[in-house]
Scaffold this active site. Structure first.
Site, short mmCIF file in Angstrom:
data_model
loop_
_atom_site.label_atom_id
_atom_site.label_comp_id
_atom_site.label_asym_id
_atom_site.label_seq_id
_atom_site.Cartn_x
_atom_site.Cartn_y
_atom_site.Cartn_z
N HIS A 1 0.83 -1.21 0.00
CA HIS A 1 0.00 0.00 0.00
C HIS A 1 0.86 1.26 0.00
O HIS A 1 0.66 2.17 -0.81
CB HIS A 1 -0.92 0.00 1.23
CG HIS A 1 -1.64 1.31 1.43
ND1 HIS A 1 -2.87 1.56 0.90
CD2 HIS A 1 -1.28 2.44 2.11
CE1 HIS A 1 -3.25 2.79 1.22
NE2 HIS A 1 -2.30 3.33 1.96
N GLU A 2 1.82 1.33 0.92
CA GLU A 2 2.65 2.53 1.01
C GLU A 2 3.49 2.72 -0.24
O GLU A 2 3.67 3.85 -0.72
CB GLU A 2 3.53 2.48 2.25
CG GLU A 2 2.79 2.42 3.58
CD GLU A 2 1.81 3.56 3.79
OE1 GLU A 2 1.95 4.60 3.12
OE2 GLU A 2 0.90 3.42 4.62
N GLU B 1 -4.80 6.88 -2.08
CA GLU B 1 -4.90 5.74 -1.18
C GLU B 1 -5.23 4.45 -1.91
O GLU B 1 -4.88 3.35 -1.45
CB GLU B 1 -5.97 6.01 -0.11
CG GLU B 1 -5.66 7.19 0.80
CD GLU B 1 -4.36 7.01 1.57
OE1 GLU B 1 -3.97 5.86 1.86
OE2 GLU B 1 -3.73 8.04 1.88
N HIS C 1 1.80 4.66 -2.97
CA HIS C 1 1.94 6.12 -2.90
C HIS C 1 3.23 6.56 -3.59
O HIS C 1 3.25 7.51 -4.37
CB HIS C 1 1.99 6.59 -1.44
CG HIS C 1 0.70 6.50 -0.71
ND1 HIS C 1 -0.46 7.09 -1.14
CD2 HIS C 1 0.38 5.90 0.47
CE1 HIS C 1 -1.43 6.86 -0.27
NE2 HIS C 1 -0.94 6.13 0.71
#
Length: 604
Positions: A374-375, A402, A378
């Protein structure tokens, strides 16, 4: 999830230094298009040059919390906010000027980009920045004592995830919430100051300012979130009913009644926003999963670095370039032993080019394995739009930012992917679909009402509908309305439970996470269709599909240069946010839950 810095950079890509005085006073004559373009050009140049200072001040404070680093961040934040507020007000001078679409959009982004606008009076920016930094640090350094031991949030979360003793979960749940009552007065002052700043920009309050950031009227956006919730609410209630029954089977009616709301501390998460940690309590009796991602990672010798390397490998497989060496040199991947840090997982872009990093206190768990992907989403988004003009360096909207990593995680969670990277030897058959979908829903579906209510609460606070003395009661009214949860016991009169969730003291708008849950499935369905996958969505992995990666990256490269429906259409062919992909993904589970809930009194 993103840190306050990213909220600041993505939602308020306006930063430090004193802006030149050439634009400080409005000329008597009506501004010309040339003057408007000159204003935008100079603003972008100054903002881009100054951004590194704000970013590095925030990074240092987040990874080394001391009184000094808090002071430095507050100073940088004050200068940033003061400049951003001034530019937003100056941008409004050009409302009636006829401009090309690019410069008109930049002016609109300047006006609506602030998260916490400071009042336009001496000392206000300094005070607002000090409050924001203090609230964030109070949360991040929070600790409490339990059975003679001092616990951090990480410690408390581990207990909630693993303990099946309702007395222990209650004590730990309540213990963490002792860190937030001192925040309430500071938070109320911050709200008042931000509202004053928002009104100076022409918004009714800060909630209206936040809702204006979605290329639609603030009122229309609130209605849009309600529409999306109605699409998924029936499924959530079905899941709630099933989980409540299994908790009753485990603990008995004295702890968890068979009907009504669920006791919040029994769901394995500090905020009951995701329920996957109690899968062992709710697992189907006749259908078992043959593997645990936690156990697979440990048994295969994964450590935090290998988890991040694996995440990089996923993005590389779909055609994205490898992470820069500076990422590995500068990221905080594990919790340092010698200082206080913000452990809340976040992704950072410190120079609007290639200095991308993550900040985590990574543990070798399935949850953190997904968080890594997920990170990194970004970071890859940040790098994709690095060649856009400064004001277009951001997500199409904050929900997009997100959703990128969560979209990747939908492939990462599949047994298909786990076999592709060697964590599984064989892909289980269809007999394990219900356990897999139930595990996934315990996080993805369970999150939806929480993702909605955090900002619902803040909108009411910003509007003045909820006063400081009623902060906690209003919070729990929404928790019960949307999540169907209640606290394990009566809350103290001085409780400020919203402050026990990072994004409230961290002042990060939260609706982005609700939207991201919807977008990720919309992206996933579009990708699987484009890849020609004919099987069920929950078994589709796009790992290794560079054709999909190329088209997806083309959407990312747009940044926020176009309204978000344009970006959505570029990849999915749709211009409206649509939760039907999510309900399609979980359709087999919904049918199974309906059968399991026969004879139960669902709802609360």
């Amino acid at each position: 999830m993103k840190t306050k810095l990213l909220a600041r950079v993505a939602a308020a890509a306006l930063t430090l230094t004193a802006y030149g005085t050439a634009h400080a006073a409005a000329p008597a004559a009506k501004p010309t298009p040339a003057e408007a373009i000159a204003f935008v050009t100079k603003a972008e140049a100054d903002l881009a040059k100054a951004n590194a200072y704000a970013a590095k001040a925030s990074w240092v404070r987040a990874t080394y919390i001391t009184e000094d680093t808090q002071w430095l961040e507050a100073k940088a934040g004050a200068e940033q906010n003061e400049l951003a507020t001034r530019l937003a007000m100056q941008a409004a001078r050009y409302n009636g000027v006829k401009l090309d679409p690019v410069n008109r959009r930049k002016l609109e982004l300047l006006k609506r980009s602030l998260v916490l606008p400071a009042p336009n009076r001496p000392g206000a920016a300094d005070r607002l920045a000090t409050l924001a930094s203090k609230l964030d640090s109070t949360y991040s350094t929070g600790k409490f004592t339990y059975q003679g031991k001092t616990l951090t949030l990480n410690d408390a979360e581990n207990i909630l995830a693993s303990s099946r003793d309702p007395n222990e979960t209650k004590a730990v749940w309540e213990g963490w919430r002792t860190i937030s009552p001192p925040m309430r007065a500071d938070y109320a002052e911050l709200v008042s100051m931000a509202n004053e700043g928002s009104r100076s920009l022409g918004y009714q309050d800060t909630g209206a300012l936040w809702r204006s950031g979605y290329d639609m009227d603030p009122k229309a956006f609130a209605q849009e979130t309600d529409r999306l919730w109605k699409q998924v609410e029936p499924f959530y209630k079905n899941l709630h009913c099933y989980v409540r029954g299994r908790l009753n089977d485990r603990y008995g009616s004295a702890v968890q009644p068979r009907t009504g709301a669920i006791r919040a501390d029994l769901l394995g998460n500090m905020w009951a926003q995701e329920w996957g940690h109690i899968y062992d309590v709710v697992a189907p009796k006749t259908q078992a999963s043959s593997y645990s991602l936690d156990h697979l990672l440990v048994s295969r010798g994964y450590d935090p670095i290998k988890m991040v390397k694996t995440g990089e490998g996923f993005y590389s497989s779909i055609g994205m370039p490898p992470l820069p060496q500076t990422f590995w040199e500068r990221s905080q991947i594990t919790r340092p032993r010698d200082r206080e840090v913000v452990c809340h997982a976040s992704a950072w872009d410190l120079d609007d080019r290639s200095d991308i990093r993550i900040k985590m206190c990574t543990q070798v768990t399935g949850e953190d394995f997904v968080t890594v992907h997920h990170e990194l989403g970004h970071n890859y988004y940040q790098r994709a739009y690095q060649d856009q003009p400064f004001l277009f360096k951001g997500g199409a909207n904050d929900g997009f930012h997100e959703a990128i990593g969560d979209f990747a995680a939908l492939s990462v969670l599949t047994p298909t992917y786990l076999k592709q990277i060697g964590l599984l030897e064989t892909v289980p058959g269809a007999e394990e679909d219900i356990p897999f979908l139930l595990k996934t829903a315990m996080d993805k579906i369970a999150f939806l009402p929480f993702g909605l209510l955090v900002d619902k609460w803040r909108w009411e606070v910003f509007s003045g509908e909820v006063k400081p003395e009623n902060y906690n009661d209003a919070w729990w009214a929404l928790v019960k309305q949307y999540q169907g949860l209640v606290p394990p016991s009566a809350r103290p009169a001085d409780a400020f439970d919203p402050g026990a969730k990072y994004h409230v003291p961290g002042n990060t708008p939260y609706m982005r996470y609700f939207l991201a849950r919807i977008y990720q499935f919309q992206f996933h369905r579009a990708a699987c269709q484009q890849a020609g996958v004919t099987g069920p969505l929950h078994r589709c992995s796009i790992y290794g599909d560079q054709k999909i990666g190329k088209k997806f990256n083309a959407m990312l490269e747009m940044g926020q240069s176009k309204p978000w429906p344009d970006a959505l259409e570029a990849f999915t062919g749709q211009r409206q946010t649509d939760a039907s992909a999510m309900t399609e993904y979980f359709k087999p589970l919904d049918a199974w839950l309906t059968e399991q809930n026969r004879g139960e009194t669902c709802g609360w």
